[in-house]
Structures are given as structure tokens and as C-alpha cells.
Design a protein around this motif. Structure first.
Motif, short mmCIF file in Angstrom:
data_model
loop_
_atom_site.label_atom_id
_atom_site.label_comp_id
_atom_site.label_asym_id
_atom_site.label_seq_id
_atom_site.Cartn_x
_atom_site.Cartn_y
_atom_site.Cartn_z
N GLY A 63 0.84 -1.19 0.00
CA GLY A 63 0.00 0.00 0.00
C GLY A 63 0.87 1.24 0.00
N ARG A 64 0.80 2.02 -1.07
CA ARG A 64 1.71 3.15 -1.25
C ARG A 64 1.22 4.41 -0.55
NH1 ARG A 64 -0.36 3.03 -6.96
NH2 ARG A 64 -1.90 4.71 -7.15
N LEU A 72 3.75 3.95 6.16
CA LEU A 72 4.13 3.86 4.75
C LEU A 72 5.59 3.45 4.59
CD1 LEU A 72 2.39 7.04 3.27
CD2 LEU A 72 1.68 4.66 3.03
N ARG A 73 6.45 4.02 5.43
CA ARG A 73 7.87 3.70 5.34
C ARG A 73 8.14 2.24 5.72
NH1 ARG A 73 10.19 6.60 1.98
NH2 ARG A 73 12.15 5.74 2.79
N GLY A 77 9.81 -0.17 3.10
CA GLY A 77 11.12 -0.70 3.46
C GLY A 77 11.19 -2.21 3.38
N VAL A 78 10.13 -2.88 3.84
CA VAL A 78 10.13 -4.35 3.80
C VAL A 78 10.12 -4.85 2.36
CG1 VAL A 78 8.82 -6.42 4.37
CG2 VAL A 78 9.07 -4.61 6.07
N VAL A 79 9.25 -4.29 1.52
CA VAL A 79 9.19 -4.79 0.14
C VAL A 79 10.45 -4.41 -0.64
CG1 VAL A 79 6.67 -4.81 0.07
CG2 VAL A 79 7.88 -2.81 -0.77
N LEU A 215 8.17 3.30 -3.91
CA LEU A 215 8.18 4.43 -2.98
C LEU A 215 6.77 4.79 -2.53
CD1 LEU A 215 10.70 6.67 -4.95
CD2 LEU A 215 11.20 5.21 -2.96
N PRO A 216 6.64 5.29 -1.30
CA PRO A 216 5.34 5.77 -0.84
C PRO A 216 4.91 7.03 -1.60
CG PRO A 216 6.87 5.46 1.00
CD PRO A 216 7.67 5.40 -0.26
#
Length: 230
Positions: A63-64, A72-73, A77-79, A215-216
Motif C-alpha cells: 500500500g503506497r 508507509l515507510r 522498506g520491507v518490500v 516508494l510511498p
């Protein structure tokens, strides 16, 4: 075997899902400010439940936003880490579209969904999504926006069969539309399972970006939607 992992941590919900050949397993928890401690645990639990390994993943989705800056971060970060390590493509999905798809499970007969999230004090994130048949999920009718609460307007597309979706404290006092009531408020959070149902056909059509572009999206405050007949 197509295996996709989806993560949605933009709201108070920490939601993780894995799709294996179209079968979706989800771990969805309402845990404000605990996402960082729980998201990897959720992933590990699903991997064990499905008897797969992270090496089996074919793609990732997240989910961006819009939503919580920290949340969001975490998802991004995980993906990014998993995608970089394995050279996988990433599909990003609007959090508001995922809320619409989650609400569609509750109100499948609705013509569309006006999705509302609280931003900073006195501001809202708002998205308008028309109902659609098929695996692509609800379709964006007007771009996601960030508005002052007093500037909130229903979009032109919203008809009498649309529903207003969000937590009850956010929806209180907003005009128009049938409301998703208090009993549905938890289920109006974005579900990673709904996210994957939209991401899978996009991945199969060749969509996706490499890790560095996952990126978010942060929305700036805008003027409200304008009525075309004004």
C-alpha cells in the motif's frame, strides 16, 4: 506456481497476505503503532501456514498511501529489501483503492465508494472509486486528494448507490451517501488480501517496478473537488 506477498501498514491496521496460485491467506490486525514489531512476524506466520519459503516469491505488492508517514515507510522498506535481495518486481496500490476494495466485500451492491482517512488534525485523505466487475478492483473516478475537513465535498461521480467508507469518528458530520456504520468500521480498514486481488492481474500483465522505485506517495493539501456544473 505464482506466489505474491502483499503488505498494507498505512493505517492502524497491520495487514499482510500471501497469494499462492490465486488462493489468498491473510493476517489482519488492528494494532496502532505496533506495525514495526509485528509485520515480519505476520509474514513468517503466513509462510509457515502455507508451507512455502520467501525464495518462492514471484512478486511483491504494498500500500503506497496516502496514510501514516511511519506506516508507509515500514511497508515500503520491507518490500524494497525483499525485492532487492531477490530481484522481484513490486506493484504499488493506493491505500484508498484498497479500502474501496475491502468495503466492496461488505457492500458488493454499491455503485462506488468514497473512502476517507484522517490525515493531520483537521485534514482528510479522500478517494473516489467506482465499483467494477472482475479482478481489477474498484476503478478510480477522481484522483486521491488531501483536503481540509471543512472543504470536504462528495465527488460528481457519487450517486445514491455509493457508500462513504471510513472509521465512524472520521465520517461523523460529513455530508451525503449511505454510511458504512460503526459495526463495519474495522472492516473498512485496508486489507492486504484485497490489495493482492488487485495486484495479481497487474503483475500478470507485466506491471511492476524494481526495488528502488517502490516508494510511498505523500499527498499535499489541495482544493476540494469542484463540481463541473458550478
Amino acid at each position: 506456481m505464482a506466489v505474491l506477498l502483499g503488505i498494507e501498514t498505512s493505517t492502524d491496521a497491520c495487514s499482510v497476505a500471501i497469494s499462492v496460485d490465486g488462493r489468498v491467506e491473510e493476517d489482519h490486525r488492528i494494532v496502532p503503532r505496533q506495525h514495526n514489531a509485528l509485520v515480519l512476524e505476520c509474514i513468517d506466520g503466513l509462510v509457515r501456514r502455507l508451507d512455502i519459503q520467501l525464495a518462492d516469491l514471484d512478486a511483491l505488492a504494498f500500500g503506497r498511501g496516502p496514510g501514516s508517514f511511519t506506516g508507509l515507510r515500514i511497508a515500503a522498506g520491507v518490500v524494497q529489501g525483499l525485492a532487492l535481495a531477490r530481484g522481484l518486481r513490486v506493484i504499488s496500490v493506493s491505500t484508498l483503492q484498497t479500502i474501496a476494495a475491502s468495503a466492496a466485500r461488505l457492500r458488493p451492491q454499491a455503485g462506488g465508494y468514497v473512502c476517507v482517512l484522517r490525515a493531520r488534525q483537521g485534514e482528510l485523505y479522500v478517494g473516489a472509486y467506482a465499483a467494477a466487475d472482475g479482478a481489477g478492483g474498484p476503478v478510480e473516478s477522481q484522483p486521491d486528494v488531501r483536503v481540509r475537513e471543512e472543504d470536504f465535498q462528495l465527488p460528481d461521480a457519487a450517486g445514491p448507490d455509493w457508500v462513504l467508507v471510513g472509521a465512524s469518528d472520521v465520517l461523523s458530520g460529513l455530508p451525503g451517501c449511505t454510511r458504512v456504520g460503526l459495526e463495519d468500521a474495522v472492516d473498512a480498514y485496508p486489507h492486504a488480501g484485497a490489495l493482492l486481488e488487485m495486484a495479481l492481474p497487474r503483475w500478470m500483465e507485466g506491471e511492476g517496478v524494481s526495488a528502488e522505485y517502490a516508494l510511498p506517495v505523500y499527498l499535499q493539501t489541495q482544493l476540494p473537488w469542484r463540481k463541473t456544473h458550478d
